[in-house]
Design a protein around this motif. Structure first.
Motif, mmCIF file in Angstrom:
data_model
loop_
_atom_site.group_PDB
_atom_site.id
_atom_site.type_symbol
_atom_site.label_atom_id
_atom_site.label_comp_id
_atom_site.label_asym_id
_atom_site.label_seq_id
_atom_site.Cartn_x
_atom_site.Cartn_y
_atom_site.Cartn_z
ATOM 1 N N ALA A 34 6.680 0.729 59.736
ATOM 2 C CA ALA A 34 7.921 0.765 60.505
ATOM 3 C C ALA A 34 8.086 -0.412 61.443
ATOM 4 O O ALA A 34 9.158 -0.977 61.553
ATOM 5 N N HIS A 106 15.802 11.926 60.433
ATOM 6 C CA HIS A 106 15.641 10.537 60.857
ATOM 7 C C HIS A 106 14.994 10.521 62.246
ATOM 8 O O HIS A 106 15.305 11.355 63.090
ATOM 9 N N VAL A 107 14.099 9.581 62.462
ATOM 10 C CA VAL A 107 13.449 9.411 63.762
ATOM 11 C C VAL A 107 13.585 7.953 64.171
ATOM 12 O O VAL A 107 13.334 7.052 63.373
ATOM 13 N N ASP A 108 14.008 7.723 65.413
ATOM 14 C CA ASP A 108 14.032 6.372 65.969
ATOM 15 C C ASP A 108 12.813 6.212 66.875
ATOM 16 O O ASP A 108 12.579 7.054 67.744
ATOM 17 N N LEU A 109 12.042 5.154 66.667
ATOM 18 C CA LEU A 109 10.920 4.834 67.544
ATOM 19 C C LEU A 109 11.448 3.929 68.650
ATOM 20 O O LEU A 109 11.922 2.822 68.378
ATOM 21 N N VAL A 110 11.382 4.425 69.869
ATOM 22 C CA VAL A 110 11.952 3.716 71.007
ATOM 23 C C VAL A 110 10.853 3.457 72.036
ATOM 24 O O VAL A 110 10.059 4.345 72.346
ATOM 25 N N THR A 115 14.872 0.142 70.606
ATOM 26 C CA THR A 115 14.508 0.782 69.343
ATOM 27 C C THR A 115 13.639 -0.172 68.536
ATOM 28 O O THR A 115 14.062 -1.283 68.199
ATOM 29 N N ALA A 117 12.082 0.847 65.573
ATOM 30 C CA ALA A 117 12.328 1.099 64.152
ATOM 31 C C ALA A 117 12.993 2.447 63.971
ATOM 32 O O ALA A 117 12.853 3.340 64.803
ATOM 33 N N GLY A 118 13.696 2.573 62.878
ATOM 34 C CA GLY A 118 14.262 3.853 62.450
ATOM 35 C C GLY A 118 13.515 4.310 61.211
ATOM 36 O O GLY A 118 13.300 3.525 60.289
ATOM 37 N N LEU A 119 13.074 5.554 61.228
ATOM 38 C CA LEU A 119 12.334 6.102 60.094
ATOM 39 C C LEU A 119 13.180 7.158 59.405
ATOM 40 O O LEU A 119 13.533 8.170 59.997
ATOM 41 N N GLY A 120 13.505 6.921 58.148
ATOM 42 C CA GLY A 120 14.296 7.872 57.368
ATOM 43 C C GLY A 120 13.416 8.622 56.378
ATOM 44 O O GLY A 120 12.648 8.020 55.636
#
Length: 193
Positions: A34, A106-110, A115, A117-120
């Motif tokens: 990610a 979906h998860v956003d790593l902040v 942000t 990364a966005g994990l789908g």
């Protein structure tokens, strides 16, 4: 089935964390793919991702089933008829059929308000039902009667399956109840995808 969740479908032990059901290195691989996450915060991000995974699998199967049946003409007619007569109860036989449902959590790593990364993810579920009748009363689906079911599910990240499950044919109990919205259940929503 009204209390069954995706987690109970994918795992025979609902007390076991979802992250433990995955390949030992899957969560670490997801995070590595990610973004460049500083090593100092990796344990906290890993724990947060594992918590998010638990939430993904908290979807109740009852509303998924109900949503798939809401569009059938016979069921729509039974719902209207039982709204008009509060004492009426209608049983609608269903042909043997397959229900598919796809969920795309979906998860956003902040970090620090930025942000990283966005994990789908994707959860795909297929259920085959045979010999089932739906019970309709008071303008809503109240439950289903005995029949048989089998299913397949796949949880994946970036097209890579992380968790798969196929059930053997299961005999459903004599009657399965669906909770009414006033009983704390959410309104049925159409399946996505």
């Amino acid at each position: 089935m009204s209390d069954l969740t995706l987690k109970s479908f994918f795992s025979e032990d609902e007390t076991r964390p979802v992250a433990d059901l995955l390949d030992r290195h899957a969560v670490a691989e997801i995070l590595r793919s990610a973004a460049a996450i500083p090593a100092a915060v990796l344990p906290g991000v890993t724990k947060a991702l594992e918590g998010a995974l638990e939430g993904f699998f908290d979807i109740k199967l009852g509303p998924v089933l109900q949503a798939s049946w809401q569009t059938l003409g016979a069921i729509d007619g039974a719902i209207k008829a039982t709204k008009a007569d509060a004492q009426a109860k209608v049983y609608v036989p269903l042909l043997d059929h397959k229900i598919t449902s796809t969920h795309k959590p979906h998860v956003d790593l902040v970090m620090g308000g930025k942000t990283l990364a966005g994990l789908g993810f994707e959860i795909a579920l297929t259920l085959e039902l045979k010999g089932v009748q739906l019970e309709v009363a008071k303008g809503r689906l109240h439950g289903l009667t005995a029949g048989a079911a089998l299913g397949q599910g796949v949880f994946s990240f970036a097209g890579r399956p992380l968790l798969q499950r196929s059930t053997p044919p299961l005999n459903l109990p004599g009657r399965v109840s669906f909770k009414a919205p006033e009983d704390g259940a959410s309104e049925p929503r159409p399946a996505t995808g």
